[in-house]
Motif scaffolding. Structure first.
Motif, short mmCIF file in Angstrom:
data_model
loop_
_atom_site.label_atom_id
_atom_site.label_comp_id
_atom_site.label_asym_id
_atom_site.label_seq_id
_atom_site.Cartn_x
_atom_site.Cartn_y
_atom_site.Cartn_z
N LEU A 124 0.82 -1.21 0.00
CA LEU A 124 0.00 0.00 0.00
C LEU A 124 0.85 1.25 0.00
CD1 LEU A 124 -2.83 -1.04 2.50
CD2 LEU A 124 -3.00 -0.82 0.02
N GLU A 125 2.02 1.16 0.65
CA GLU A 125 2.92 2.32 0.72
C GLU A 125 3.49 2.62 -0.65
OE1 GLU A 125 4.55 5.59 2.16
OE2 GLU A 125 3.31 4.26 3.39
N LYS A 126 3.71 1.59 -1.45
CA LYS A 126 4.42 1.79 -2.71
C LYS A 126 3.51 1.96 -3.93
CE LYS A 126 8.53 -0.79 -1.23
NZ LYS A 126 9.39 -1.97 -1.47
N ILE A 127 2.26 1.55 -3.82
CA ILE A 127 1.40 1.62 -5.02
C ILE A 127 1.18 3.08 -5.42
CG2 ILE A 127 0.21 -0.53 -4.46
CD1 ILE A 127 -2.16 1.18 -3.56
N PRO A 128 0.98 3.32 -6.72
CA PRO A 128 0.78 4.70 -7.21
C PRO A 128 -0.63 5.21 -6.98
CG PRO A 128 0.67 3.20 -9.05
CD PRO A 128 1.02 2.36 -7.86
N GLN A 129 -1.38 4.57 -6.12
CA GLN A 129 -2.73 4.99 -5.79
C GLN A 129 -2.77 5.43 -4.33
OE1 GLN A 129 -4.22 5.33 -8.87
NE2 GLN A 129 -6.07 4.79 -7.75
N PRO A 130 -3.51 6.49 -3.99
CA PRO A 130 -3.67 6.87 -2.59
C PRO A 130 -4.34 5.73 -1.83
CG PRO A 130 -4.41 8.64 -4.04
CD PRO A 130 -4.19 7.45 -4.90
N LYS A 153 -20.13 -4.26 7.82
CA LYS A 153 -21.08 -5.37 7.77
C LYS A 153 -20.72 -6.35 6.66
CE LYS A 153 -25.93 -6.36 6.80
NZ LYS A 153 -27.24 -5.78 6.42
N ASP A 154 -20.46 -5.83 5.46
CA ASP A 154 -20.24 -6.69 4.29
C ASP A 154 -18.79 -7.10 4.12
OD1 ASP A 154 -22.93 -6.36 3.76
OD2 ASP A 154 -22.59 -4.68 2.39
N GLY A 155 -17.88 -6.31 4.71
CA GLY A 155 -16.45 -6.63 4.60
C GLY A 155 -15.78 -5.94 3.42
N TYR A 156 -16.54 -5.22 2.59
CA TYR A 156 -15.90 -4.52 1.46
C TYR A 156 -16.88 -3.46 0.92
CZ TYR A 156 -19.03 -7.07 -1.62
OH TYR A 156 -20.15 -7.55 -2.23
N ILE A 157 -16.32 -2.52 0.20
CA ILE A 157 -17.08 -1.57 -0.61
C ILE A 157 -16.32 -1.40 -1.91
CG2 ILE A 157 -18.21 -0.29 1.27
CD1 ILE A 157 -16.06 1.85 0.97
N SER A 158 -17.01 -0.95 -2.95
CA SER A 158 -16.34 -0.81 -4.24
C SER A 158 -16.95 0.35 -5.03
CB SER A 158 -16.48 -2.11 -5.05
OG SER A 158 -15.87 -1.97 -6.32
N GLY A 159 -16.08 1.22 -5.50
CA GLY A 159 -16.48 2.30 -6.42
C GLY A 159 -17.34 3.38 -5.80
N VAL A 160 -17.31 3.54 -4.47
CA VAL A 160 -18.11 4.58 -3.82
C VAL A 160 -17.44 5.94 -4.04
CG1 VAL A 160 -19.08 5.42 -1.66
CG2 VAL A 160 -18.93 2.96 -2.11
N ALA A 186 -13.08 7.80 -6.33
CA ALA A 186 -13.83 6.55 -6.27
C ALA A 186 -13.06 5.60 -5.34
CB ALA A 186 -13.96 5.94 -7.66
N LEU A 187 -13.70 5.16 -4.25
CA LEU A 187 -13.00 4.43 -3.19
C LEU A 187 -13.38 2.96 -3.19
CD1 LEU A 187 -12.18 5.76 0.29
CD2 LEU A 187 -13.29 3.52 0.14
N ASP A 188 -12.36 2.08 -3.06
CA ASP A 188 -12.55 0.65 -2.88
C ASP A 188 -11.88 0.24 -1.57
OD1 ASP A 188 -13.61 -0.42 -5.64
OD2 ASP A 188 -12.02 1.03 -6.10
N GLY A 189 -12.52 -0.65 -0.80
CA GLY A 189 -11.93 -1.02 0.48
C GLY A 189 -12.40 -2.36 1.00
N VAL A 190 -11.61 -2.92 1.93
CA VAL A 190 -11.97 -4.17 2.59
C VAL A 190 -11.70 -4.04 4.09
CG1 VAL A 190 -11.49 -5.60 0.57
CG2 VAL A 190 -9.67 -5.14 2.23
N ILE A 191 -12.27 -4.97 4.87
CA ILE A 191 -12.05 -5.02 6.32
C ILE A 191 -10.96 -6.06 6.61
CG2 ILE A 191 -13.08 -5.64 8.54
CD1 ILE A 191 -14.06 -3.01 7.55
N ILE A 192 -9.97 -5.70 7.46
CA ILE A 192 -8.95 -6.63 7.94
C ILE A 192 -9.34 -7.05 9.35
CG2 ILE A 192 -6.49 -6.98 8.38
CD1 ILE A 192 -7.23 -6.46 5.44
N TYR A 228 -8.82 -3.12 11.15
CA TYR A 228 -8.82 -1.83 10.45
C TYR A 228 -9.33 -2.07 9.03
CZ TYR A 228 -4.38 -3.80 8.84
OH TYR A 228 -3.41 -4.61 8.32
N THR A 229 -9.54 -0.97 8.35
CA THR A 229 -9.90 -1.05 6.93
C THR A 229 -8.66 -0.83 6.10
OG1 THR A 229 -10.30 1.31 6.58
CG2 THR A 229 -12.13 0.01 7.47
N SER A 230 -8.69 -1.36 4.91
CA SER A 230 -7.62 -1.07 3.96
C SER A 230 -8.28 -0.63 2.66
CB SER A 230 -6.77 -2.33 3.72
OG SER A 230 -5.71 -2.02 2.82
N CYS A 231 -8.06 0.63 2.32
CA CYS A 231 -8.79 1.23 1.19
C CYS A 231 -7.82 1.92 0.24
CB CYS A 231 -9.82 2.25 1.66
SG CYS A 231 -10.99 1.61 2.86
N ILE A 232 -8.18 1.94 -1.02
CA ILE A 232 -7.48 2.75 -2.01
C ILE A 232 -8.53 3.56 -2.77
CG2 ILE A 232 -5.56 1.14 -2.31
CD1 ILE A 232 -6.98 0.09 -4.78
#
Length: 784
Positions: free
Chosen positions: A45-51, A105-112, A127-133, A142-146
């Motif tokens: 996550l630190e190195k990817i070219p996405q926030p 609740k669902d463990g992920y979101i996509s394209g919000v 546009a945010l994508d994320g999952v629950i760890i 925590y969440t991990s989102c890009i």
């Protein structure tokens, strides 16, 4: 939509995001390898070219990568520990509050999509994508989102949307009718609302059907030629055709067609415009009376298209619109101020008021005539027309329309005004009051022109009549108002000439007779305009009254002769009966039976004399009351009055009456007319020397009218005299026998008094297998 193939960087980036999502999902599902994966995940996550970012269960930021800081302009220490919502716009906070529980609740979101705030205060759409760890126990760590910065994409999409909305508004709200047709089978693919409104068809009536169904029969051949030409060339310009409405009415249109092609030049479909030429045709006909050049100027004009966004005040004007005032397409900016500054100072308020009236639905369209400043500093007269669009809350969002150069037309109008001034000087010397009266589609009405003579006819100044039409109309006599209103309504319904004699009560002149006559004209906006003249005919009416009295006196003289002849026999019976009873009594011969019989004879003859007096009294009565009466009974009363004349002149009467005819009118006046017609026939028969004299009287009903025909066998009227027999003082008789008043008065009573008609003809006919020639007078009266 954005084409991913058009930008390799975006495509590569999306591939990395997909791999990351897979890795995040794997980290979530494989709890046994969680510890090792967390370290690897953080490094990735630190190195990817996405926030990227991680939030705790309360939404506070635990980690962000350098790209996140770079994208939003913050230092890492300014971010960590703060709540994620602190970096969102106020409008987007609710999205966060809705989506974060779903993520947990669902463990992920996509394209919000979120609107985030840059440190400099600007807005960034992501546009945010994320999952629950989770930990080994399934509890959230925590969440991990890009997220992806899609601000530029949104701007592009918004511009595309605005462009599409602008085109749709122009397309649907254009005063012209637009339609798109398939070149394969001539079927309609698309049409705008204006076409549906003007033709009366629904979309189901048109879409998918042949475009030739829209054309009137007389234009079908030309329409097929136009279609063939379009297939060959891809363009058709200024073709005059005729469309048909759903109700069968016709619309004259000017057709322009252009092709939309694919990359290989193949025609996909047409974009066609029908311009309704009805109003233009009416205008051309009016102006043609003064100058044919105006017609050429109007038919040669092309319209400009414009669109004003009422929210951001941006303006679109087609190249033709700029060309009209001397500019190239790139020389004028599309701002509201630029174009408003081009409007003449004396016209700005009128244009603003016209726009405001249309916005508040006082007018169906925005319409205004104003001046625009040309590049060469001259002023161009413009006729503008448009339609406003509203949002769901009825707030105006844009106004779209067209305008055209009418400078030449305005110059011609100025010449027309000068001609009008000359015409006005002429009208002031015409006897009677000349006027124009206009009835608008909304029911309002007013005088649009009144000559100075209105002061002499009605005692009203023209300027007062123009301000308020009631200044004239309220003087109509109370007993004639219903007749007046009915005659105007009939003219509206039939578009026939208004022609009426009626009475008015004027403050200074008292009771006066007015003759009004005018021709109605249907204008392009649905108004009806009457142009006519009003005459004071009081003196003529007095003369008519004198003629009527003279005619009636002449008829009375003949009636007195009839009565005298009819009374001879009854008086003789009464006298003989009375003297006979005296002698019979003197010599003792008067029996009871003989007394009863003689008294009965005397009473019957006295009753007959009384009836004759009553018929004569009704005839000479001046009571003019409109009543409902039986036509056969009225004609029989007339025959009783002329019974003596019929007998004295050995006239054979042939009657053919239709029973049950009832008329609402003036029975006594009809008797007078019948006597006048009968007397003329009797005189003609007497002068002809014919042995077998016949007068035929028949009644019938046709087309809601009663027809009374009276004909003789006296040989007819001299042909050259036929057109004049209803003129006052015209007679074919010897001056010692005729005054020329009878038929003239009959004409006035039938036509003016009873709203009927009367005609005279010579006819040949058979009666008992013998041919006769004579004059036939036909009288037609309305049943009610």
């Amino acid at each position: 939509m954005i084409d991913e193939k058009a930008d390799p960087d975006i495509s590569s980036l999306q591939d990395q995001i997909k791999e990351l999502k897979i890795l995040l999902a794997t980290a979530t599902n494989e709890n046994t390898a969680l510890a090792n994966m967390n370290k690897q995940l953080i490094k990735i996550l630190e190195k990817i070219p996405q926030p990227s970012q991680s939030l705790d269960s309360k939404g506070k930021i635990l980690r962000v990568n350098e790209k996140w800081c770079e994208e939003l302009g913050y230092e890492r220490e300014e971010i960590l520990g703060h709540h994620f919502k602190d970096f969102l716009t106020v409008q987007t906070e609710q999205t966060y509050f809705n989506q974060f529980p779903n993520l947990k609740k669902d463990g992920y979101i996509s394209g919000v999509e979120f609107d985030m705030l840059h440190k400099n205060g600007s807005k960034i759409t992501v546009a945010l994508d994320g999952v629950i760890i989770n930990d080994d126990n399934g509890q959230m760590l925590y969440t991990s989102c890009i997220f992806t910065n899609i601000s530029e994409q949104k701007k592009i999409l918004n511009r595309l949307y605005d462009s599409e909305e602008k085109f749709r508004s122009i397309y649907d709200n254009s005063p012209d009718m637009y339609i798109s047709v398939s070149p394969k089978d001539s079927k309609v693919l698309l049409c705008n609302k204006t076409l549906l409104r003007k033709t009366g068809f629904s979309r189901d009536d048109i879409i998918g059907k042949s475009v030739f169904n829209l054309y009137s029969e007389e234009s079908l051949n030309d329409a097929h030629k136009v279609f063939e030409n379009f297939i060959k060339t891809g363009s058709v310009q200024d073709m005059a055709l005729i469309l048909k409405k759903k109700d069968g009415c016709k619309i004259n249109v000017d057709l322009n067609v252009n092709a939309v092609r694919d990359s290989n030049g193949k025609i996909l479909y047409s974009i066609s415009s029908f311009r309704d030429m009805t109003e233009l045709t009416v205008a051309q006909e009016e102006i043609k009376l003064l100058n044919e050049r105006m017609e050429k100027a109007l038919t040669g004009n092309n319209d400009a298209i414009w669109d004003v966004n009422m929210i951001d005040r941006s303006v679109y004007v087609s190249p033709k619109g700029k060309e009209i005032i001397g500019y190239a397409a790139h020389e004028l900016s599309n701002s509201y101020e630029t174009w408003e500054n081009k409007i003449h100072l004396n016209d700005v308020i009128n244009v603003r008021n016209a726009i405001r009236d249309h916005i508040y639905a006082k007018t169906e369209y925005f319409e205004a005539i104003y001046r625009l400043k040309h590049k060469n500093s001259s002023w161009i007269w413009i006729q503008g027309r448009g339609k406003v669009s509203y949002d769901q809350n009825r707030n105006p969002t844009r106004i779209t329309g067209t305008y055209r150069d009418i400078t030449e037309t305005k110059h011609l109008e100025q010449k027309l005004e000068k001609s009008h001034e000359k015409l006005q000087k002429l009208t002031e010397n015409v006897p009677g009051a000349i006027y124009q009266y206009r009835l608008y589609p909304n029911g309002n009405s007013k005088f649009t022109y009144v000559s100075k003579s209105m002061k002499e006819v009605y005692g009203v100044f023209p300027e007062d009549a123009l301000k308020d039409s009631s200044a004239i109309l309220h003087y109509t006599h109370q007993d004639d108002k219903e007749m007046f209103n009915s005659s105007v309504l009939k003219s509206i319904q039939t578009m026939e000439e208004w022609n009426l004699e009626y009475r008015v009560n004027l403050p200074k002149k008292g009771l006066r007779w007015i003759h009004g006559k005018s021709t109605p004209e249907k204008l392009s906006d649905g108004s009806i305009l009457w142009s006519g003249i009003l005459h004071d005919i009081t003196e003529e009416k007095k003369k008519d009254q004198l003629i009527s009295e003279q005619s009636k006196l002449a008829a009375m003289g003949e009636m007195i002769g009839n009565i005298a002849h009819q009374w001879r026999q009854p008086l003789s019976v009464i006298s003989t009966g009375a003297t006979g009873m005296q002698l019979q009594k003197k010599y003792g011969l008067l029996t009871d039976e003989l007394l009863d019989k003689t008294c009965t004879d005397i009473n019957n003859n006295a009753q007959y004399l009384s009836k004759t007096i009553e018929d004569f009294k009704n005839f000479i009565s001046n009571d003019r009351t409109k009543i409902t009466y039986n036509l056969s009974e009225d004609i029989n009363s007339f025959l009783e009055l002329v019974k003596g004349t019929i007998k004295n002149n050995d006239i054979n009467l042939v009657l053919d009456f239709k029973d049950g005819i009832v008329i609402n009118g003036y029975p006594n006046e009809l008797i007078q007319c019948l006597i006048n017609i009968f007397n003329n026939a009797k005189d003609a028969l007497t002068e002809s020397g014919i042995k077998d004299k016949f007068i035929f009287i028949s009644t019938s009903i046709k087309d809601n009218e009663v027809c009374i025909k009276i004909k003789d066998n006296a040989g007819g009227i001299v042909e050259k005299a036929l057109p004049r027999i209803f003129e006052p003082y015209f007679t074919t008789k010897n001056k010692s026998k005729g005054t020329g008043l009878g038929l003239s008065m009959t004409y006035n009573l039938i036509v003016d008094g009873m709203n009927g008609s009367i005609k005279a003809n010579n006819v040949r006919y058979l009666y008992h297998n013998k041919e006769y020639l004579g004059a036939e007078i036909s009288v037609k009266l309305p049943i009610s």
